[in-house]
Design a protein around this motif. Structure first.
Motif, PDB file in Angstrom:
ATOM      1  N   GLY A  56       0.829  -1.207   0.000  1.00 51.75           N
ATOM      2  CA  GLY A  56       0.000   0.000   0.000  1.00 51.75           C
ATOM      3  C   GLY A  56       0.859   1.251   0.000  1.00 51.75           C
ATOM      4  O   GLY A  56       0.630   2.185  -0.770  1.00 51.75           O
ATOM      5  N   GLU A  57       1.875   1.255   0.851  1.00 49.56           N
ATOM      6  CA  GLU A  57       2.706   2.460   0.953  1.00 49.56           C
ATOM      7  C   GLU A  57       3.549   2.669  -0.307  1.00 49.56           C
ATOM      8  O   GLU A  57       3.831   3.799  -0.687  1.00 49.56           O
ATOM      9  CB  GLU A  57       3.526   2.404   2.233  1.00 49.56           C
ATOM     10  N   ARG A  58       3.911   1.549  -0.967  1.00 50.95           N
ATOM     11  CA  ARG A  58       4.610   1.682  -2.258  1.00 50.95           C
ATOM     12  C   ARG A  58       3.686   2.358  -3.277  1.00 50.95           C
ATOM     13  O   ARG A  58       4.121   3.220  -4.036  1.00 50.95           O
ATOM     14  CB  ARG A  58       5.037   0.297  -2.775  1.00 50.95           C
ATOM     15  N   GLN A  86       9.512   8.544   5.047  1.00 54.58           N
ATOM     16  CA  GLN A  86       8.751   7.925   6.141  1.00 54.58           C
ATOM     17  C   GLN A  86       8.022   6.679   5.642  1.00 54.58           C
ATOM     18  O   GLN A  86       8.080   5.620   6.265  1.00 54.58           O
ATOM     19  CB  GLN A  86       7.752   8.924   6.743  1.00 54.58           C
ATOM     20  N   GLU A  87       7.341   6.788   4.498  1.00 53.24           N
ATOM     21  CA  GLU A  87       6.573   5.635   4.004  1.00 53.24           C
ATOM     22  C   GLU A  87       7.492   4.459   3.667  1.00 53.24           C
ATOM     23  O   GLU A  87       7.151   3.300   3.925  1.00 53.24           O
ATOM     24  CB  GLU A  87       5.723   6.019   2.783  1.00 53.24           C
ATOM     25  N   ALA A  88       8.655   4.763   3.080  1.00 50.79           N
ATOM     26  CA  ALA A  88       9.581   3.675   2.736  1.00 50.79           C
ATOM     27  C   ALA A  88      10.020   2.937   4.006  1.00 50.79           C
ATOM     28  O   ALA A  88      10.075   1.703   4.043  1.00 50.79           O
ATOM     29  CB  ALA A  88      10.790   4.236   1.996  1.00 50.79           C
ATOM     30  N   LEU A  89      10.291   3.702   5.062  1.00 52.92           N
ATOM     31  CA  LEU A  89      10.745   3.067   6.314  1.00 52.92           C
ATOM     32  C   LEU A  89       9.607   2.316   6.994  1.00 52.92           C
ATOM     33  O   LEU A  89       9.831   1.273   7.608  1.00 52.92           O
ATOM     34  CB  LEU A  89      11.357   4.114   7.249  1.00 52.92           C
ATOM     35  N   HIS A  90       8.398   2.825   6.869  1.00 53.62           N
ATOM     36  CA  HIS A  90       7.258   2.076   7.440  1.00 53.62           C
ATOM     37  C   HIS A  90       7.172   0.705   6.769  1.00 53.62           C
ATOM     38  O   HIS A  90       6.999  -0.313   7.436  1.00 53.62           O
ATOM     39  CB  HIS A  90       5.928   2.822   7.215  1.00 53.62           C
ATOM     40  N   GLY A  91       7.275   0.715   5.437  1.00 54.22           N
ATOM     41  CA  GLY A  91       7.201  -0.546   4.706  1.00 54.22           C
ATOM     42  C   GLY A  91       8.286  -1.510   5.185  1.00 54.22           C
ATOM     43  O   GLY A  91       8.023  -2.685   5.437  1.00 54.22           O
ATOM     44  N   TRP A 168       5.033   4.538  16.525  1.00 53.36           N
ATOM     45  CA  TRP A 168       5.957   5.256  15.632  1.00 53.36           C
ATOM     46  C   TRP A 168       5.284   5.520  14.286  1.00 53.36           C
ATOM     47  O   TRP A 168       5.307   6.627  13.759  1.00 53.36           O
ATOM     48  CB  TRP A 168       7.227   4.416  15.477  1.00 53.36           C
ATOM     49  N   HIS A 169       4.673   4.482  13.740  1.00 53.61           N
ATOM     50  CA  HIS A 169       4.013   4.609  12.443  1.00 53.61           C
ATOM     51  C   HIS A 169       2.866   5.631  12.535  1.00 53.61           C
ATOM     52  O   HIS A 169       2.726   6.504  11.679  1.00 53.61           O
ATOM     53  CB  HIS A 169       3.500   3.232  11.994  1.00 53.61           C
ATOM     54  N   ALA A 170       2.086   5.515  13.602  1.00 56.14           N
ATOM     55  CA  ALA A 170       0.936   6.413  13.752  1.00 56.14           C
ATOM     56  C   ALA A 170       1.385   7.874  13.833  1.00 56.14           C
ATOM     57  O   ALA A 170       0.825   8.754  13.166  1.00 56.14           O
ATOM     58  CB  ALA A 170       0.142   6.025  15.001  1.00 56.14           C
ATOM     59  N   GLU A 172       4.042   9.273  12.639  1.00 57.07           N
ATOM     60  CA  GLU A 172       4.531   9.779  11.353  1.00 57.07           C
ATOM     61  C   GLU A 172       3.396   9.933  10.341  1.00 57.07           C
ATOM     62  O   GLU A 172       3.446  10.816   9.481  1.00 57.07           O
ATOM     63  CB  GLU A 172       5.655   8.875  10.823  1.00 57.07           C
ATOM     64  N   GLU A 173       2.367   9.086  10.453  1.00 58.93           N
ATOM     65  CA  GLU A 173       1.208   9.275   9.573  1.00 58.93           C
ATOM     66  C   GLU A 173       0.567  10.636   9.828  1.00 58.93           C
ATOM     67  O   GLU A 173       0.113  11.310   8.896  1.00 58.93           O
ATOM     68  CB  GLU A 173       0.171   8.161   9.776  1.00 58.93           C
ATOM     69  N   LEU A 174       0.550  11.041  11.097  1.00 61.74           N
ATOM     70  CA  LEU A 174      -0.026  12.357  11.411  1.00 61.74           C
ATOM     71  C   LEU A 174       0.894  13.472  10.926  1.00 61.74           C
ATOM     72  O   LEU A 174       0.429  14.498  10.427  1.00 61.74           O
ATOM     73  CB  LEU A 174      -0.288  12.473  12.917  1.00 61.74           C
ATOM     74  N   GLU A 175       2.194  13.255  11.054  1.00 63.92           N
ATOM     75  CA  GLU A 175       3.137  14.302  10.621  1.00 63.92           C
ATOM     76  C   GLU A 175       3.028  14.574   9.113  1.00 63.92           C
ATOM     77  O   GLU A 175       3.180  15.710   8.671  1.00 63.92           O
ATOM     78  CB  GLU A 175       4.571  13.890  10.976  1.00 63.92           C
ATOM     79  N   HIS A 176       2.781  13.524   8.329  1.00 62.46           N
ATOM     80  CA  HIS A 176       2.763  13.754   6.868  1.00 62.46           C
ATOM     81  C   HIS A 176       1.358  13.671   6.267  1.00 62.46           C
ATOM     82  O   HIS A 176       1.204  13.516   5.061  1.00 62.46           O
ATOM     83  CB  HIS A 176       3.745  12.805   6.159  1.00 62.46           C
ATOM     84  N   LYS A 177       0.336  13.825   7.106  1.00 58.93           N
ATOM     85  CA  LYS A 177      -1.024  13.563   6.637  1.00 58.93           C
ATOM     86  C   LYS A 177      -1.502  14.468   5.497  1.00 58.93           C
ATOM     87  O   LYS A 177      -2.407  14.097   4.761  1.00 58.93           O
ATOM     88  CB  LYS A 177      -2.023  13.614   7.801  1.00 58.93           C
TER      89      LYS A 177
HETATM   90 FE   LIG Z   1       2.921   4.765   6.603  1.00 59.63          FE
END
Ligand SMILES: [Fe+2]
Ligand SMILES: [Fe+2]
Length: 295
Positions: A56-58, A86-91, A168-170, A172-177
């Motif tokens: 999904g993040e890809r 951020q998304e790459a690291l979440h994945g 951590w994921h949550a 960063e999702e808010l930081e880049h929302k």
């Molecule tokens: Fe994410």
């Protein structure tokens, strides 16, 4: 460096979206199978989420990358690179968690397969619509993140290291929302496209998600564990429950004057940044690039 050198581009960290390298070390204790409220149905929903995050993040990153060349504003450019990082690291870290799920015998690849199939169908639509779909999923994820950070049953999770990953994921999702949406606005994205995205995400993402969740429940031999399933459904979809709280905010996405910043999470983000990455933060010891981040 000479005086004539071009000014350095801003980084994601400089605009409040630092990609943080974290090395999570998950416990191999197989007792912790159903970590959320000791409930199979609800825990498997988290397994589904973790399974679908990497593909999904890809998809999110690709749909934004498509329009990257059109961005001239240095701040938005930096926000996009922070978002990508951020998304790459979440994945990457969810892959690590998924490995743990596999070791525990949970078929985390099943939801990933289902959702990859759905995303491949989405890729047949125009890049603009793909980006619209991303903005919708980011809206969902941002509200999910807000719930995760405030959810009592999750806080009582039986797996403390996994809990840190969700937090951590949550955060960063808010930081880049807002990032994907700001790119969508830049290219003149319309309310009509947002409505179309609603259908597309419903058919090609939500259906595979629910189908794979159901199949996981069957595979785990939990489908007829009716009392527990009722309890799990109440924990997720009951009044004021985790997913109900997220779904409640979904219609806002189709409002004419929608913007992700209408979801006010600054205080929550501040509190969690301090808790996770402050001087004695819960993740300070596994945070490998703190120098590059803003506080
Ligand atoms: Fe994410
Ligand atoms: Fe995101």
């Amino acid at each position: 460096m000479s005086d004539t050198a071009a000014p350095r581009a801003l980084t994601g960290a400089q605009v409040g979206i630092p990609p943080r390298h974290i090395d999570f070390r998950f416990s191999r204790d197989s007792q912790r199978h159903f970590f959320y409220d000791n409930n199979p149905l609800a825990s498997l929903m988290f397994v589904v989420f973790s399974g679908i995050f990497p593909p999904g993040e890809r998809f999110f990153m690709e749909s934004v990358r498509h329009f990257r060349d059109q961005i001239t504003d240095p701040v938005l450019k930096a926000q996009v690179s922070g978002f990508m990082g951020q998304e790459a690291l979440h994945g990457r870290e969810h892959e690590r968690l998924n490995e743990l799920f596999r070791e525990r015998g949970l078929d985390v690849d099943l939801p990933a397969r289902y959702v990859r199939f759905g995303l491949r169908q989405l890729e047949r639509f125009s890049p603009r619509l793909q980006l619209a779909c991303t903005t919708m999923m980011e809206h969902f994820t941002a509200h999910l993140a807000e719930q995760w950070l405030t959810d009592k049953a999750l806080a009582a999770s039986s797996d403390p290291e996994m809990l840190k990953l969700w937090y951590w994921h949550a955060l960063e999702e808010l930081e880049h929302k807002s990032v994907a949406y700001d790119v969508f606005e830049l290219i003149g994205g319309t309310q009509r496209e947002r409505k179309q995205a609603g259908w597309l995400v419903g058919i090609f993402v939500m259906l595979p998600v629910v189908a794979s969740w159901l199949r996981l429940l069957i595979k785990e031999g939990q489908l007829f564990n009716l009392a527990e399933n009722r309890r799990g459904l109440r924990a997720l979809f009951g009044r004021g429950a985790l997913i109900s709280q997220v779904l409640r905010h979904m219609p806002k996405f189709w409002r004419r004057k929608f913007h992700p910043q209408q979801q006010q999470t600054q205080a929550l983000e501040e509190a969690w940044r301090a808790r996770l990455f402050g001087p004695a933060g819960e993740l300070s010891d596994v945070y490998r690039n703190p120098g590059k981040a803003v506080g």
